[in-house]
Design a protein around this motif. Sequence first.
Motif, PDB file in Angstrom:
ATOM      1  N   UNK A 150      -5.612 -44.407 -16.509  1.00 42.49           N
ATOM      2  CA  UNK A 150      -6.928 -44.744 -15.551  1.00 42.49           C
ATOM      3  C   UNK A 150      -7.770 -43.483 -15.166  1.00 42.49           C
ATOM      4  N   UNK A 151      -7.610 -42.546 -16.183  1.00 44.36           N
ATOM      5  CA  UNK A 151      -8.414 -41.386 -16.175  1.00 44.36           C
ATOM      6  C   UNK A 151      -9.034 -41.250 -17.706  1.00 44.36           C
ATOM      7  N   UNK A 152     -10.042 -40.744 -17.840  1.00 46.49           N
ATOM      8  CA  UNK A 152     -10.774 -40.272 -19.154  1.00 46.49           C
ATOM      9  C   UNK A 152     -10.232 -39.395 -19.790  1.00 46.49           C
ATOM     10  N   UNK A 153     -10.015 -39.088 -20.889  1.00 48.22           N
ATOM     11  CA  UNK A 153      -9.449 -38.060 -22.130  1.00 48.22           C
ATOM     12  C   UNK A 153     -10.059 -36.726 -21.293  1.00 48.22           C
ATOM     13  N   UNK A 154     -11.090 -36.675 -20.997  1.00 47.38           N
ATOM     14  CA  UNK A 154     -11.472 -35.018 -20.747  1.00 47.38           C
ATOM     15  C   UNK A 154     -11.131 -34.851 -19.088  1.00 47.38           C
ATOM     16  N   UNK A 155     -10.654 -35.584 -18.385  1.00 45.21           N
ATOM     17  CA  UNK A 155     -10.128 -35.339 -17.193  1.00 45.21           C
ATOM     18  C   UNK A 155      -8.484 -35.577 -16.958  1.00 45.21           C
ATOM     19  N   UNK A 156      -8.068 -35.956 -18.123  1.00 47.95           N
ATOM     20  CA  UNK A 156      -6.500 -35.938 -17.871  1.00 47.95           C
ATOM     21  C   UNK A 156      -5.903 -34.557 -18.170  1.00 47.95           C
ATOM     22  N   UNK A 157      -5.277 -34.183 -17.120  1.00 45.18           N
ATOM     23  CA  UNK A 157      -4.364 -33.094 -17.453  1.00 45.18           C
ATOM     24  C   UNK A 157      -3.043 -33.021 -18.455  1.00 45.18           C
ATOM     25  N   UNK A 158      -2.764 -32.087 -19.317  1.00 47.66           N
ATOM     26  CA  UNK A 158      -1.724 -32.225 -20.243  1.00 47.66           C
ATOM     27  C   UNK A 158      -0.458 -32.132 -19.545  1.00 47.66           C
ATOM     28  N   UNK A 159       0.528 -32.953 -19.710  1.00 50.50           N
ATOM     29  CA  UNK A 159       1.906 -33.131 -19.302  1.00 50.50           C
ATOM     30  C   UNK A 159       2.690 -32.683 -20.554  1.00 50.50           C
ATOM     31  N   UNK A 160       3.346 -31.758 -20.602  1.00 50.63           N
ATOM     32  CA  UNK A 160       4.385 -31.255 -21.707  1.00 50.63           C
ATOM     33  C   UNK A 160       5.324 -32.544 -21.831  1.00 50.63           C
ATOM     34  N   UNK A 161       5.153 -32.737 -23.255  1.00 53.29           N
ATOM     35  CA  UNK A 161       6.002 -33.799 -23.901  1.00 53.29           C
ATOM     36  C   UNK A 161       5.260 -35.099 -23.954  1.00 53.29           C
ATOM     37  N   UNK A 162       4.344 -35.397 -23.310  1.00 54.20           N
ATOM     38  CA  UNK A 162       3.779 -36.692 -23.221  1.00 54.20           C
ATOM     39  C   UNK A 162       3.175 -37.312 -24.163  1.00 54.20           C
ATOM     40  N   UNK A 163       3.133 -38.194 -24.498  1.00 55.11           N
ATOM     41  CA  UNK A 163       2.668 -38.984 -25.705  1.00 55.11           C
ATOM     42  C   UNK A 163       1.037 -39.695 -25.075  1.00 55.11           C
ATOM     43  N   UNK A 164       0.118 -39.276 -25.929  1.00 52.08           N
ATOM     44  CA  UNK A 164      -1.332 -39.728 -25.828  1.00 52.08           C
ATOM     45  C   UNK A 164      -1.846 -40.622 -26.757  1.00 52.08           C
ATOM     46  N   UNK A 165      -2.388 -41.628 -26.761  1.00 54.44           N
ATOM     47  CA  UNK A 165      -2.878 -42.505 -27.957  1.00 54.44           C
ATOM     48  C   UNK A 165      -4.446 -42.920 -27.698  1.00 54.44           C
ATOM     49  N   UNK A 166      -4.894 -43.275 -28.793  1.00 48.33           N
ATOM     50  CA  UNK A 166      -6.130 -43.818 -29.059  1.00 48.33           C
ATOM     51  C   UNK A 166      -6.299 -44.890 -29.669  1.00 48.33           C
ATOM     52  N   UNK A 167      -6.554 -46.149 -29.260  1.00 42.11           N
ATOM     53  CA  UNK A 167      -6.379 -47.225 -30.227  1.00 42.11           C
ATOM     54  C   UNK A 167      -7.382 -48.090 -29.893  1.00 42.11           C
ATOM     55  N   UNK A 168      -8.094 -48.357 -31.306  1.00 44.57           N
ATOM     56  CA  UNK A 168      -9.235 -49.283 -31.502  1.00 44.57           C
ATOM     57  C   UNK A 168      -9.103 -50.832 -30.920  1.00 44.57           C
ATOM     58  N   UNK A 169     -10.019 -50.865 -29.914  1.00 52.24           N
ATOM     59  CA  UNK A 169      -9.764 -52.352 -29.339  1.00 52.24           C
ATOM     60  C   UNK A 169     -10.991 -53.232 -29.387  1.00 52.24           C
ATOM     61  N   UNK A 170     -10.981 -54.506 -29.029  1.00 57.76           N
ATOM     62  CA  UNK A 170     -12.266 -55.202 -28.869  1.00 57.76           C
ATOM     63  C   UNK A 170     -12.366 -55.922 -27.727  1.00 57.76           C
TER      64      UNK A 170
END
Length: 163
Positions: free
Chosen positions: A143-163
């Motif tokens: 629900x937030x952009x990657x540049x405004x998402x604060x890092x949470x230790x141990x979390x998993x962040x993913x980028x997927x190509x979607x159409x």
Amino acid sequence: MKKTLFSKTLSFIACIVLTAAMALVTTGCNDSKNKPADDTKDTSSVAAVSQTDAKTEEKTDVKVLGEGQTTFSFKAVDDEGKETAFEIHTDQKTVGAALLELGLIAGEESTYGLYVKTVNGVTVDYNTDGKYWAFYINGEYAMTGVDSTEITEGAEYTFKVEK
């Protein structure tokens, strides 16, 4: 009679010692097959870790990048479904800053923040191919952009190509 018993006991012990020695030599030979041929590579900033996925029994290479106190998982899934996994170490405060610093993402600044067009060297552009990089946090659409998402230790962040 004592000599015969002593000879048999000595022969038995010698057989056990030889069997153990053969087992150790055989194990040592098998281990050397799994070692890389070049042990001189610099792995200070990038390393590959082999993990086994319990569900599929497939091997996944996880690339370890960066230096810092905070660690998180990052995955890039391209338009063909190929997944590349990373373990990120950083001192940055946001996911975007950490991934930009390591050269894993690139894009354009907009009024809404960073519009990510390139992830792990793969570029997609909604205006030209109708595809975009969707950002997920722990498997859920962010629900937030990657540049405004604060890092949470141990979390998993993913980028997927979607159409």
